[in-house]
Design a protein around this motif. Structure first.
Motif, short mmCIF file in Angstrom:
data_model
loop_
_atom_site.label_atom_id
_atom_site.label_comp_id
_atom_site.label_asym_id
_atom_site.label_seq_id
_atom_site.Cartn_x
_atom_site.Cartn_y
_atom_site.Cartn_z
N ASP A 141 -31.66 -5.14 14.17
CA ASP A 141 -31.55 -5.67 15.54
C ASP A 141 -30.74 -6.97 15.55
OD1 ASP A 141 -33.29 -3.62 16.29
OD2 ASP A 141 -35.02 -4.95 16.60
N ALA A 142 -30.98 -7.79 14.55
CA ALA A 142 -30.36 -9.12 14.51
C ALA A 142 -28.84 -9.07 14.33
CB ALA A 142 -30.98 -9.95 13.38
N ILE A 143 -28.32 -7.98 13.80
CA ILE A 143 -26.86 -7.94 13.56
C ILE A 143 -26.12 -7.06 14.57
CG2 ILE A 143 -27.10 -8.55 11.13
CD1 ILE A 143 -26.53 -5.61 10.43
N VAL A 144 -26.83 -6.56 15.57
CA VAL A 144 -26.16 -5.79 16.62
C VAL A 144 -25.31 -6.77 17.44
CG1 VAL A 144 -26.49 -4.44 18.73
CG2 VAL A 144 -27.94 -4.01 16.73
N PRO A 145 -24.01 -6.52 17.56
CA PRO A 145 -23.16 -7.42 18.34
C PRO A 145 -23.66 -7.57 19.78
CG PRO A 145 -21.81 -5.96 17.02
CD PRO A 145 -23.23 -5.45 16.91
N ARG A 146 -23.66 -8.78 20.26
CA ARG A 146 -24.17 -9.08 21.61
C ARG A 146 -23.36 -8.39 22.71
NH1 ARG A 146 -24.15 -13.58 18.67
NH2 ARG A 146 -26.13 -14.56 18.21
N GLN A 147 -22.12 -8.04 22.42
CA GLN A 147 -21.26 -7.42 23.42
C GLN A 147 -21.67 -5.99 23.76
OE1 GLN A 147 -20.32 -8.86 20.61
NE2 GLN A 147 -18.93 -10.52 21.11
N LEU A 148 -22.48 -5.37 22.92
CA LEU A 148 -22.89 -4.00 23.18
C LEU A 148 -23.93 -3.97 24.30
CD1 LEU A 148 -23.20 -2.56 19.55
CD2 LEU A 148 -21.41 -2.11 21.24
N PRO A 149 -23.81 -3.04 25.22
CA PRO A 149 -24.78 -2.97 26.32
C PRO A 149 -26.14 -2.46 25.83
CG PRO A 149 -23.30 -1.09 26.41
CD PRO A 149 -22.80 -1.99 25.31
N SER A 178 -30.33 -2.77 24.72
CA SER A 178 -31.10 -3.58 23.77
C SER A 178 -30.65 -3.33 22.34
CB SER A 178 -32.59 -3.27 23.91
OG SER A 178 -32.90 -2.06 23.27
N PRO A 179 -30.73 -4.36 21.51
CA PRO A 179 -30.40 -4.17 20.09
C PRO A 179 -31.25 -3.09 19.43
CG PRO A 179 -30.46 -6.50 20.61
CD PRO A 179 -30.98 -5.77 21.82
N ARG A 180 -32.52 -2.98 19.82
CA ARG A 180 -33.39 -1.98 19.20
C ARG A 180 -32.88 -0.57 19.47
NH1 ARG A 180 -38.55 -2.56 17.11
NH2 ARG A 180 -37.55 -4.48 16.44
N THR A 181 -32.36 -0.34 20.67
CA THR A 181 -31.79 0.97 20.98
C THR A 181 -30.64 1.28 20.04
OG1 THR A 181 -32.46 0.79 23.28
CG2 THR A 181 -30.71 2.36 22.79
N TRP A 182 -29.77 0.31 19.80
CA TRP A 182 -28.64 0.50 18.89
C TRP A 182 -29.12 0.69 17.46
CZ3 TRP A 182 -24.03 1.86 20.44
CH2 TRP A 182 -23.66 1.57 21.75
N THR A 183 -30.17 -0.04 17.08
CA THR A 183 -30.72 0.12 15.74
C THR A 183 -31.22 1.54 15.53
OG1 THR A 183 -31.31 -2.21 15.52
CG2 THR A 183 -32.58 -0.66 14.19
N TYR A 184 -32.00 2.03 16.49
CA TYR A 184 -32.52 3.39 16.36
C TYR A 184 -31.40 4.43 16.44
CZ TYR A 184 -37.36 1.69 16.78
OH TYR A 184 -38.57 1.07 16.58
N ALA A 185 -30.45 4.23 17.33
CA ALA A 185 -29.34 5.18 17.46
C ALA A 185 -28.53 5.25 16.17
CB ALA A 185 -28.45 4.81 18.63
N SER A 186 -28.27 4.10 15.56
CA SER A 186 -27.51 4.12 14.31
C SER A 186 -28.34 4.71 13.18
CB SER A 186 -26.99 2.72 13.97
OG SER A 186 -28.03 1.80 13.80
N GLY A 187 -29.65 4.52 13.22
CA GLY A 187 -30.52 5.15 12.23
C GLY A 187 -30.48 6.66 12.35
N VAL A 188 -30.54 7.16 13.57
CA VAL A 188 -30.44 8.62 13.79
C VAL A 188 -29.09 9.12 13.30
CG1 VAL A 188 -30.26 10.40 15.59
CG2 VAL A 188 -32.11 8.71 15.69
N ALA A 189 -28.03 8.38 13.61
CA ALA A 189 -26.69 8.79 13.17
C ALA A 189 -26.62 8.86 11.65
CB ALA A 189 -25.64 7.83 13.72
N GLU A 190 -27.17 7.86 10.97
CA GLU A 190 -27.13 7.87 9.51
C GLU A 190 -27.93 9.05 8.94
OE1 GLU A 190 -28.26 3.79 8.64
OE2 GLU A 190 -26.17 3.38 8.11
N LEU A 191 -29.07 9.35 9.52
CA LEU A 191 -29.87 10.48 9.05
C LEU A 191 -29.15 11.81 9.29
CD1 LEU A 191 -33.40 9.28 10.19
CD2 LEU A 191 -32.56 9.47 7.83
#
Length: 131
Positions: A30-38, A40-53
């Motif tokens: 969450d802490a390294i999700v760029p602020r420019q992304l629309p 919540s950071p947690r959404t991006w964290t989970y989405a990138s986790g799903v993508a990696e899996l």
């Protein structure tokens, strides 16, 4: 099992491990999700986790390995802005932590190369002429 298969499975394990960490310990991501992304950071964290899996599963299977490895290369490139943010945010941390954050930047290149090599070798082993 060939060396290329072992390498592909190692790449799949790396991706699966990192994808799993996104769910088990999401705060550092969450802490390294760029602020420019629309959103919540947690959404991006989970989405990138799903993508990696998903990419890990694709790389692990010979039939989808080439596409999965190309997706892995794209994923490794896509997370580069997060590594830049981490390096910027950690610029005032103690030297070992700062060095770790800065080392992640060029560290993406070998990962991209590994994924592209996996895609290339998968193409050679799965492009068997059909009768």
């Amino acid at each position: 099992m060939t060396a290329d298969d072992r390498s592909a499975h190692a790449l799949a394990r790396l991706l699966a491990g990192m994808g799993t960490l996104h769910f088990l310990a999401p705060k550092p991501f969450d802490a390294i999700v760029p602020r420019q992304l629309p959103g919540s950071p947690r959404t991006w964290t989970y989405a990138s986790g799903v993508a990696e899996l998903a990419v890990a599963a694709a790389v692990a299977l010979p039939r989808t390995r080439r596409a999965g490895a190309l997706a892995a290369a794209g994923l490794f490139a896509a997370v580069f802005p997060a590594n830049i943010k981490m390096a910027h945010d950690w610029r005032h941390r103690p030297a070992p932590l700062k060095a770790l954050a800065y080392a992640r930047l060029p560290g993406q290149l070998p990962l991209i190369g590994w994924a592209l090599h996996t895609a290339h070798t998968a193409r050679r082993t799965t492009d068997v002429p059909r009768p």
